[in-house]
Design a protein around this motif. Structure first.
Motif, mmCIF file in Angstrom:
data_model
loop_
_atom_site.group_PDB
_atom_site.id
_atom_site.type_symbol
_atom_site.label_atom_id
_atom_site.label_comp_id
_atom_site.label_asym_id
_atom_site.label_seq_id
_atom_site.Cartn_x
_atom_site.Cartn_y
_atom_site.Cartn_z
ATOM 1 N N ASN A 1 0.850 -1.184 0.000
ATOM 2 C CA ASN A 1 0.000 0.000 0.000
ATOM 3 C C ASN A 1 0.886 1.234 0.000
ATOM 4 O OD1 ASN A 1 0.801 -0.563 2.630
ATOM 5 N ND2 ASN A 1 -0.897 0.623 3.485
ATOM 6 N N GLN A 2 1.166 1.677 -1.203
ATOM 7 C CA GLN A 2 2.089 2.779 -1.392
ATOM 8 C C GLN A 2 1.482 4.084 -0.900
ATOM 9 O OE1 GLN A 2 2.881 3.170 -5.489
ATOM 10 N NE2 GLN A 2 4.741 4.354 -5.204
ATOM 11 N N ARG A 3 2.254 4.846 -0.147
ATOM 12 C CA ARG A 3 1.770 6.149 0.288
ATOM 13 C C ARG A 3 2.613 7.280 -0.260
ATOM 14 N NH1 ARG A 3 -1.027 6.038 5.209
ATOM 15 N NH2 ARG A 3 -0.894 8.294 5.270
ATOM 16 N N ILE A 4 3.811 6.918 -0.760
ATOM 17 C CA ILE A 4 4.680 7.949 -1.332
ATOM 18 C C ILE A 4 4.808 7.665 -2.818
ATOM 19 C CG2 ILE A 4 6.893 9.110 -1.234
ATOM 20 C CD1 ILE A 4 7.250 8.233 1.546
ATOM 21 N N HIS B 1 11.526 13.972 -10.527
ATOM 22 C CA HIS B 1 12.200 14.781 -9.527
ATOM 23 C C HIS B 1 11.299 15.236 -8.382
ATOM 24 C CE1 HIS B 1 10.176 17.337 -12.387
ATOM 25 N NE2 HIS B 1 10.305 18.375 -11.591
ATOM 26 N N ILE B 2 10.042 14.820 -8.417
ATOM 27 C CA ILE B 2 9.122 15.303 -7.391
ATOM 28 C C ILE B 2 8.569 14.131 -6.594
ATOM 29 C CG2 ILE B 2 6.941 16.497 -6.975
ATOM 30 C CD1 ILE B 2 7.455 18.113 -9.450
ATOM 31 N N GLY B 3 8.641 14.239 -5.279
ATOM 32 C CA GLY B 3 8.074 13.218 -4.409
ATOM 33 C C GLY B 3 6.783 13.738 -3.817
ATOM 34 N N VAL B 4 5.806 12.839 -3.686
ATOM 35 C CA VAL B 4 4.512 13.236 -3.137
ATOM 36 C C VAL B 4 4.100 12.219 -2.090
ATOM 37 C CG1 VAL B 4 2.150 13.818 -3.672
ATOM 38 C CG2 VAL B 4 3.886 14.097 -5.412
ATOM 39 N N ALA B 5 3.823 12.698 -0.870
ATOM 40 C CA ALA B 5 3.342 11.810 0.190
ATOM 41 C C ALA B 5 1.921 12.228 0.513
ATOM 42 C CB ALA B 5 4.229 11.936 1.428
ATOM 43 N N VAL B 6 1.050 11.257 0.770
ATOM 44 C CA VAL B 6 -0.365 11.569 0.944
ATOM 45 C C VAL B 6 -0.893 11.056 2.274
ATOM 46 C CG1 VAL B 6 -0.757 11.510 -1.522
ATOM 47 C CG2 VAL B 6 -1.120 9.463 -0.193
#
Lengths: 246, 252
Positions: free
Chosen positions: B64-67, B73-78
């Motif tokens: 269950n990916q959250r990042i 080049h952009i990381g997104v965490a939710v």
């Protein structure tokens, strides 16, 4: 407050109440105060100024990213008061309208036309039941080549008007009263005086002495008709001048 | 002033008498129920950490990916309703792709955040739509330096030095405020992020959790990647030891 014989939905969606009021639009005005800040726009002889509080509620926030003053075109800028996300949407739309005008007519949109256009767009939202008005107010300033410095205010109801001085936000009533007293003497404020009046008005109604990091000031003037936000040093200069006068 | 919006909270296209849009506030509550996400902007990059609560032993770890990565080049965490966040990530990826196609350069983070915020805001205007129930943290390392932004269900987004969202965000923020994050490198931050997640994790209410760590910075040459296993293990070891030192409870 009598409700007449309404179906009870007049407070919930955009329909008229029996007294002929649009409650949802009135509530949108209340939303402007939700941000807890006050903004002021002032017009002098050759300068127009907008000023607002810069509140950074969270220590972890990057203060450089917090701003409520936006440039719409080279010569027009605005201060937004109210719900932040709605403010940004309105600024985006204003920039789009201004760019379209520039493309169609090959000159920069006059601020009164921009204000009128934004007001018309806001009015549309007061007439549809399935869309809400934007909970933010916009004070636009520009240096018009023919008319000199201009201050225009737009509100969620779709009303717009040019002003000698005006304000929006939590303390707008007090600020407007203060500004009315100042205007009554029919002053002719030069560039620095206009900025100082705006600062004094804001300090007066909030009963604080500001540091340069706590306020933002945007100006246009005859000598410099491009809209710009004052740097912290320039704000400091004005704050010191105001403090020394008192 | 009512804090329960009864009657004025049915749609996002409705203001309450005191000028609030309750649907937006309720959407923010959905974020508060999710596992904590911490992100820190340091001297040379940004580090993300997510407390992924494990609800069943049958789940395959790291499924269950959250990042997520947008472009390279952009990381997104939710945090919040993960299904909603997937829509946002898809939209963000489309925007990044369009930008690259139009301008022939990778999308600057501020532009991407702006576009995603506009989408979030759009869903707070209409009667037939509900706001997204998730907050999103964006980070990247640009030539001018590392950047960190967070967008909320209302569509508001700000830049941050460090931020935390989710269940234990208050506790995490307290820890973050104690740190001098601007001077720390990614290697140091990875350990600190792990430590914060372990510290704020509630042993009693949520049994076990999995830590997802990622970073983007000079150490990864500007690309957003999951932190390599060895470094992650070291960080978790550091986190567990710090916990042991600060109190005598056992870690399981």
């Amino acid at each position: 407050m009598s409700r007449g014989s309404s179906a009870g939905f007049d407070r919930h969606i955009q329909i008229f109440s029996p007294e002929g009021r649009l409650y949802q639009v009135e509530y949108a005005f209340k939303a402007i105060n939700q941000g807890g800040t006050t903004s002021i726009g002032v017009r002098g002889v050759d300068t127009a100024v907008v000023i607002t509080q810069k509140k950074v509620p969270d220590k972890l926030l990057d203060p450089a990213s917090v701003t409520h003053i936006f440039k719409i075109t080279e010569g027009t800028g605005c201060v937004m008061t109210g719900m932040v996300a709605d403010s940004r949407a309105k600024v985006k739309r204003a920039r789009l309208e201004a760019a379209r005008f520039q493309q169609d007519y090959n000159y920069e949109i006059p601020v009164d036309m921009l204000s009128k256009r934004m007001a018309d767009l806001a009015q549309v939202k007061t007439q549809k039941a399935w869309v809400r008005p934007l909970g933010c107010g916009m004070i636009l300033i520009a240096y018009d080549g023919e008319k000199g410095p201009q201050v225009y205010k737009n509100d969620p109801a779709g009303y717009y008007c040019g002003y000698k001085a005006t304000s929006l936000g939590v303390k707008q009533i007090e600020a407007n009263n203060y500004l009315e007293k100042k205007i009554r003497k029919k002053p002719s404020w030069n560039h620095t005086e206009t900025i100082e009046v705006a600062i004094t008005a804001l300090q007066h109604v909030l009963a604080v002495d500001f540091k340069s990091s706590e306020i933002e000031i945007g100006v246009v003037s005859k000598d410099n008709p491009k809209f710009r936000v004052l740097t912290e040093e320039e704000v400091d200069e004005r704050l010191t001048a105001v403090a020394e006068r008192d | 002033m009512t804090s329960i919006g009864t009657g004025y909270d049915l749609t996002a296209a409705q203001f309450s008498p005191d000028g609030r849009v309750f649907q937006i506030e309720y959407a923010a509550k959905a974020v508060e129920n999710s596992g904590t996400v911490v992100a820190i902007r340091g001297k040379d990059g940004v580090v993300f950490g997510v407390e992924k609560l494990v609800t069943s032993k049958l789940h395959e770890s790291s499924s269950n990916q959250r990042i997520f990565t947008v472009d390279k080049h952009i990381g997104v965490a939710v945090a919040g309703m993960i299904a909603d966040s997937r829509q946002l990530i898809t939209h963000a990826r489309e925007e990044a792709s369009n930008y690259l196609f139009t301008y022939d350069q990778p999308i600057p983070l501020k532009q991407l955040v702006d576009r995603v915020s506009s989408l979030l805001h759009h869903y707070t205007l209409h009667h037939h739509l509900r706001p997204f129930g998730c907050s999103v943290i964006f980070g990247s390392h640009e030539p001018e330096g590392p950047k960190l932004f967070m967008a909320e269900p209302s569509g508001v987004s700000w830049g941050y030095h460090a931020c935390a969202i989710g269940k234990a965000k208050q506790a995490a923020k307290t820890e973050l405020e104690k740190m001098k994050t601007e001077d720390m490198t990614c290697d140091e931050l990875v350990k600190e992020v792990a430590k914060i997640i372990y510290t704020v994790h509630d042993e009693v209410k949520d049994k076990s959790f999995e830590l997802e760590l990622s970073w983007v910075g000079e150490v990864t040459n500007g690309q957003h990647k999951l932190v390599p296993d060895e470094i992650k293990e070291e960080a978790e070891k550091y986190a567990k030891e710090s916990l042991r030192e600060s109190d005598s409870e056992d870690e399981d």
